[in-house]
Design a protein around this motif. Structure first.
Motif, mmCIF file in Angstrom:
data_model
loop_
_atom_site.group_PDB
_atom_site.id
_atom_site.type_symbol
_atom_site.label_atom_id
_atom_site.label_comp_id
_atom_site.label_asym_id
_atom_site.label_seq_id
_atom_site.Cartn_x
_atom_site.Cartn_y
_atom_site.Cartn_z
ATOM 1 N N ASN A 96 14.700 27.339 -3.775
ATOM 2 C CA ASN A 96 13.360 27.126 -4.337
ATOM 3 C C ASN A 96 12.703 25.861 -3.802
ATOM 4 O O ASN A 96 11.474 25.758 -3.788
ATOM 5 C CB ASN A 96 13.447 27.042 -5.866
ATOM 6 C CG ASN A 96 13.707 28.383 -6.509
ATOM 7 O OD1 ASN A 96 13.301 29.427 -5.988
ATOM 8 N ND2 ASN A 96 14.404 28.383 -7.643
ATOM 9 N N ASN A 97 13.517 24.897 -3.381
ATOM 10 C CA ASN A 97 12.977 23.623 -2.894
ATOM 11 C C ASN A 97 13.252 23.440 -1.404
ATOM 12 O O ASN A 97 13.528 22.332 -0.941
ATOM 13 C CB ASN A 97 13.579 22.461 -3.688
ATOM 14 C CG ASN A 97 13.156 22.496 -5.148
ATOM 15 O OD1 ASN A 97 12.008 22.793 -5.459
ATOM 16 N ND2 ASN A 97 14.078 22.196 -6.039
ATOM 17 N N TYR A 98 13.097 24.541 -0.669
ATOM 18 C CA TYR A 98 13.430 24.493 0.752
ATOM 19 C C TYR A 98 12.586 23.470 1.501
ATOM 20 O O TYR A 98 13.052 22.840 2.455
ATOM 21 C CB TYR A 98 13.231 25.882 1.376
ATOM 22 C CG TYR A 98 11.789 26.295 1.492
ATOM 23 C CD1 TYR A 98 11.056 26.019 2.644
ATOM 24 C CD2 TYR A 98 11.144 26.934 0.443
ATOM 25 C CE1 TYR A 98 9.719 26.381 2.741
ATOM 26 C CE2 TYR A 98 9.828 27.287 0.533
ATOM 27 C CZ TYR A 98 9.114 27.011 1.684
ATOM 28 O OH TYR A 98 7.783 27.350 1.771
ATOM 29 N N GLU A 99 11.318 23.271 1.085
ATOM 30 C CA GLU A 99 10.445 22.373 1.846
ATOM 31 C C GLU A 99 10.914 20.919 1.732
ATOM 32 O O GLU A 99 10.834 20.143 2.698
ATOM 33 C CB GLU A 99 8.980 22.533 1.405
ATOM 34 C CG GLU A 99 8.544 21.775 0.169
ATOM 35 C CD GLU A 99 8.996 22.396 -1.149
ATOM 36 O OE1 GLU A 99 8.523 21.931 -2.197
ATOM 37 O OE2 GLU A 99 9.831 23.323 -1.137
ATOM 38 N N ILE A 100 11.428 20.541 0.564
ATOM 39 C CA ILE A 100 11.941 19.182 0.401
ATOM 40 C C ILE A 100 13.306 19.055 1.072
ATOM 41 O O ILE A 100 13.641 18.003 1.633
ATOM 42 C CB ILE A 100 12.017 18.823 -1.094
ATOM 43 C CG1 ILE A 100 10.614 18.912 -1.705
ATOM 44 C CG2 ILE A 100 12.574 17.420 -1.298
ATOM 45 C CD1 ILE A 100 10.577 18.681 -3.190
ATOM 46 N N ALA A 101 14.074 20.134 1.050
ATOM 47 C CA ALA A 101 15.363 20.138 1.757
ATOM 48 C C ALA A 101 15.147 19.960 3.260
ATOM 49 O O ALA A 101 15.941 19.292 3.942
ATOM 50 C CB ALA A 101 16.112 21.443 1.476
ATOM 51 N N GLU A 102 14.087 20.558 3.797
ATOM 52 C CA GLU A 102 13.762 20.374 5.217
ATOM 53 C C GLU A 102 13.486 18.897 5.523
ATOM 54 O O GLU A 102 13.947 18.363 6.541
ATOM 55 C CB GLU A 102 12.543 21.210 5.590
ATOM 56 C CG GLU A 102 12.786 22.705 5.599
ATOM 57 C CD GLU A 102 11.509 23.502 5.796
ATOM 58 O OE1 GLU A 102 11.613 24.725 6.041
ATOM 59 O OE2 GLU A 102 10.402 22.918 5.711
ATOM 60 N N THR A 103 12.724 18.254 4.671
ATOM 61 C CA THR A 103 12.419 16.838 4.868
ATOM 62 C C THR A 103 13.694 16.008 4.849
ATOM 63 O O THR A 103 13.841 15.057 5.632
ATOM 64 C CB THR A 103 11.439 16.348 3.795
ATOM 65 O OG1 THR A 103 10.160 16.945 4.020
ATOM 66 C CG2 THR A 103 11.280 14.841 3.814
ATOM 67 N N PHE A 104 14.629 16.353 3.977
ATOM 68 C CA PHE A 104 15.896 15.619 3.918
ATOM 69 C C PHE A 104 16.663 15.770 5.230
ATOM 70 O O PHE A 104 17.220 14.795 5.752
ATOM 71 C CB PHE A 104 16.727 16.110 2.733
ATOM 72 C CG PHE A 104 17.898 15.232 2.394
ATOM 73 C CD1 PHE A 104 17.736 14.124 1.580
ATOM 74 C CD2 PHE A 104 19.161 15.505 2.891
ATOM 75 C CE1 PHE A 104 18.811 13.298 1.271
ATOM 76 C CE2 PHE A 104 20.241 14.693 2.586
ATOM 77 C CZ PHE A 104 20.065 13.588 1.781
ATOM 78 N N PHE A 105 16.688 16.983 5.763
ATOM 79 C CA PHE A 105 17.329 17.205 7.069
ATOM 80 C C PHE A 105 16.671 16.329 8.128
ATOM 81 O O PHE A 105 17.342 15.668 8.933
ATOM 82 C CB PHE A 105 17.226 18.682 7.461
ATOM 83 C CG PHE A 105 17.873 19.024 8.771
ATOM 84 C CD1 PHE A 105 19.163 19.522 8.816
ATOM 85 C CD2 PHE A 105 17.191 18.846 9.981
ATOM 86 C CE1 PHE A 105 19.768 19.833 10.031
ATOM 87 C CE2 PHE A 105 17.783 19.143 11.197
ATOM 88 C CZ PHE A 105 19.079 19.641 11.222
ATOM 89 N N ASN A 106 15.338 16.313 8.128
ATOM 90 C CA ASN A 106 14.608 15.498 9.101
ATOM 91 C C ASN A 106 15.002 14.025 8.993
ATOM 92 O O ASN A 106 15.148 13.326 9.996
ATOM 93 C CB ASN A 106 13.103 15.635 8.874
ATOM 94 C CG ASN A 106 12.572 17.027 9.189
ATOM 95 O OD1 ASN A 106 13.303 17.866 9.721
ATOM 96 N ND2 ASN A 106 11.319 17.266 8.875
ATOM 97 N N SER A 107 15.153 13.552 7.760
ATOM 98 C CA SER A 107 15.477 12.142 7.546
ATOM 99 C C SER A 107 16.859 11.798 8.097
ATOM 100 O O SER A 107 17.059 10.733 8.678
ATOM 101 C CB SER A 107 15.401 11.802 6.052
ATOM 102 O OG SER A 107 14.091 11.965 5.561
ATOM 103 N N VAL A 108 17.825 12.699 7.909
ATOM 104 C CA VAL A 108 19.168 12.458 8.438
ATOM 105 C C VAL A 108 19.125 12.431 9.967
ATOM 106 O O VAL A 108 19.720 11.554 10.609
ATOM 107 C CB VAL A 108 20.153 13.537 7.936
ATOM 108 C CG1 VAL A 108 21.526 13.346 8.578
ATOM 109 C CG2 VAL A 108 20.277 13.473 6.408
ATOM 110 N N PHE A 109 18.394 13.369 10.547
ATOM 111 C CA PHE A 109 18.246 13.399 12.003
ATOM 112 C C PHE A 109 17.606 12.105 12.518
ATOM 113 O O PHE A 109 18.080 11.496 13.487
ATOM 114 C CB PHE A 109 17.402 14.605 12.418
ATOM 115 C CG PHE A 109 17.125 14.684 13.897
ATOM 116 C CD1 PHE A 109 17.960 15.405 14.735
ATOM 117 C CD2 PHE A 109 16.033 14.036 14.458
ATOM 118 C CE1 PHE A 109 17.714 15.479 16.101
ATOM 119 C CE2 PHE A 109 15.774 14.095 15.822
ATOM 120 C CZ PHE A 109 16.615 14.813 16.648
ATOM 121 N N CYS A 110 16.521 11.689 11.861
ATOM 122 C CA CYS A 110 15.820 10.483 12.304
ATOM 123 C C CYS A 110 16.679 9.239 12.143
ATOM 124 O O CYS A 110 16.601 8.301 12.943
ATOM 125 C CB CYS A 110 14.510 10.322 11.529
ATOM 126 S SG CYS A 110 13.250 11.525 12.012
#
Length: 603
Positions: A96-110
């Protein structure tokens, strides 16, 4: 997932587990807001706000360490991260919160790559799917109330349904105040028939929005095709009771409550996107990024902003230009005329007489991001390696940046990459506003300017440099501080009276003849901020001359050191309800009537 390596799958699962842990901790901190409000634990409110903001970076760093521990392979391989992203997208497909989960992935990558290699093949520059606008049939975020038994009965049911652990001070009085405000406000002239009230419907979000010393009940009134905000700020009277302080029922006032100049709300939002969608119905002019910010998901707010400006760039053709106003000594500021934000880049070398360092400036901005902004400081988002098309930069702007901040730039024939910048809402500088203001507008702006200084001071913030150019005017006419390189906690200042000169030579000296320490502040000198604008100065002194008195500031410091947290309101004091007790039974409903709320489907 068959085409993705086992290592990529482990990385994706590790990051998703980390996101789940972050979200759970975020929610647990948030859930404590109710008890803090009911027990008037105002100091704890401020501390947990900081704790929740800091939580994100703590969790991202923890997850990156775990990523390194789940594989012996080289985690700097971009191909590996591309596979991990693809796996991750599959893992969150039904989240349900895939969009915020995507941002978290981005943050780990960055964090892994120090914000380099920003590309959709490695991270979610674009979302993995469009936001699902369908209602969740098994999950509702609001309750609908009918006016079938009359307005008073409906409002009474709304208040009764919010299960605070301490009682209402006088519910009958509050119900009467709310109903009067509705009939004299948004419903004035519309309830022409006796049965019109029965056609009213109110949708109230089940979760309470907590911020500072208030709890906000947030909903919308539906009548005759209109969607009207219905926001009820509730306060703790300090004696174990709650009361409704006012009713907010227009879009602009609702927007101010959710302003970028305010601290983030603590609200139990298990599916934030549903709350953002609901809030958009009562604040249609507010961008999604601002609404995500307002409920505490400021990192995803950054993602939404970045995606929004990329989309705007595709449908616009104007160029980035130097922002209007007096140029700053510390920052180079530019803007895109068709887009309502400014971009601020720290110069490589500061103009005299500035003595701060870049590290100090960054710390000031971090301080603001975690502080209680009390509606008087702009929220600022920090970006690393922000990518622009070179052909969208004016020659004048590019030349200024290459001259003043060359270490922050990477420029080639196609791109301008700015290694570090801040983004904040564009406002009209107060000095420019006053140049065009009439007498009444000047009086009102100076009232706002003084109020901004006082409210920041009450929150233990001293602006430092209070020149008019360092304040902006919002579209709602509010004055907001936005130049942070000299601000500091008020309690660290030493407010003094200028000593009387003892000789003629001292009186005529062009430099202070008395000693001045670094933390010394002489409020009498604040008059200098109005040099060249006597109209503004007279208007200010008529309303805020107490700010020239060092004793005003010292008394405020004493209250702060004693642990007192001042009240600030995101609405005018004149709209606050009178709290005069009324006779019991005033809102009593007819015998046998009921008006229970019914869960809505989340649309």
């Amino acid at each position: 997932m068959t085409n993705h390596s086992p290592t990529a799958r482990r990385i994706a699962k590790t990051i998703l587990n980390g996101f789940d842990a972050y979200f759970a901790d975020f929610q647990n901190i948030t859930l404590g807001a109710k008890a803090r409000f009911e027990t008037a634990a105002w100091a704890a409110v401020r501390e947990t706000n900081k704790e929740r903001i800091d939580l994100y970076k703590v969790k991202v760093n923890q997850v990156l360490k775990l990523v390194h521990s789940v594989t012996s392979k080289d985690t700097t391989q971009l191909e590996l991260w591309g596979q991990a992203k693809a796996t991750y997208a599959q893992l969150i497909a039904n989240n349900n919160n895939y969009e915020i989960a995507e941002t978290f992935f981005n943050s780990v990558f960055c964090s892994q790559f120090q914000h380099a290699h920003i590309h959709d093949s490695h991270i979610f520059v674009k979302s993995s799917r469009a936001l699902d606008d369908k209602p969740l049939r098994d999950y509702s975020i609001y309750i609908s109330y009918s006016g079938r038994d009359g307005l008073e009965a409906m409002i009474e049911d709304i208040l009764a349904d919010y299960s605070f652990s301490i009682p209402w001070e006088d519910m009958a009085r509050d119900v009467a105040n709310i109903c009067t405000s509705l009939r004299e406000g948004p419903l004035a002239g519309k309830l022409t028939e006796e049965d019109d009230e029965q056609r009213l419907r109110v949708d109230m979000l089940e979760s309470v929005f907590y911020r500072n010393k208030a709890a906000y009940l947030v909903g919308r009134l539906m009548f005759a095709g209109e969607v009207i905000p219905l926001i009820l700020p509730c306060l703790n009277n300090g004696r174990g009771n709650i009361f409704v302080d006012t009713l907010i029922h227009d879009n602009d006032s609702a927007s101010i409550i959710f302003s970028f100049t305010r601290s983030y709300f603590m609200v139990d939002a298990p599916i934030p996107s549903r709350f953002v969608r609901f809030l958009s119905t009562i604040m249609p002019l507010k961008e999604k990024s601002e609404l995500y910010n307002s409920i505490g998901f400021h990192k995803h707010g950054k993602t939404e902003f970045y995606r929004h400006i990329l989309a705007h760039m595709k449908v616009s053709n104007d160029k980035f230009v130097i922002a209007p106003g007096i140029k700053g000594m510390v920052m180079s500021v530019f803007t895109l005329p068709s887009y309502p934000v400014v971009f601020k880049v720290i110069k490589d070398k500061f103009d005299n007489p500035k003595t701060v360092t870049e590290e100090i400036v960054r710390e000031k901005y971090k301080f603001v991001s975690r502080a209680d902004r009390v509606g008087r400081m702009a929220d600022t988002q920090e970006y690393t390696n922000f990518i622009f098309y070179r052909n969208r930069f004016s020659d004048e702007l590019l030349q200024e940046l290459q001259t003043l901040a060359p270490s922050k730039l990477l420029v080639d024939e196609k791109w301008v990459i700015i290694k570090h910048l801040y983004v904040e809402r564009r406002m009209e500088p107060l000095n420019l506003y006053l140049d065009q203001a009439d007498e009444q507008q000047t009086i009102e702006a100076m009232e706002e300017y003084g109020n901004a200084i006082k409210q920041l001071a009450a929150a233990d913030i001293f602006p430092g440099d209070m020149l008019l150019k360092n304040f902006g005017v919002t579209r709602h006419g509010r004055v907001v501080f936005y130049d942070y390189d000299e601000l500091c906690p008020l309690t660290e200042c030493n407010f003094r009276k200028i000593p009387e000169p003892r000789t003629a030579e001292q009186e005529l000296a062009d430099r202070p003849w008395y000693t001045v320490a670094e933390a010394d502040v002489f409020p009498e000198e604040f008059r200098l901020f109005f040099s060249g604008n006597p109209v503004a100065r007279n208007a200010f002194e008529a309303q805020h001359s107490d700010l020239y008195d060092y004793r005003y500031w010292q008394r405020l410091q004493e209250r702060i050191r004693a642990g007192r947290v001042e009240s600030t309101f995101p609405y005018r004091r004149k709209v606050r309800f009178h709290r005069i007790p009324i006779k019991r039974g005033h809102t009593q409903r007819p015998p046998g009537s009921t008006n229970g709320g019914t869960p809505a489907d989340g649309r």
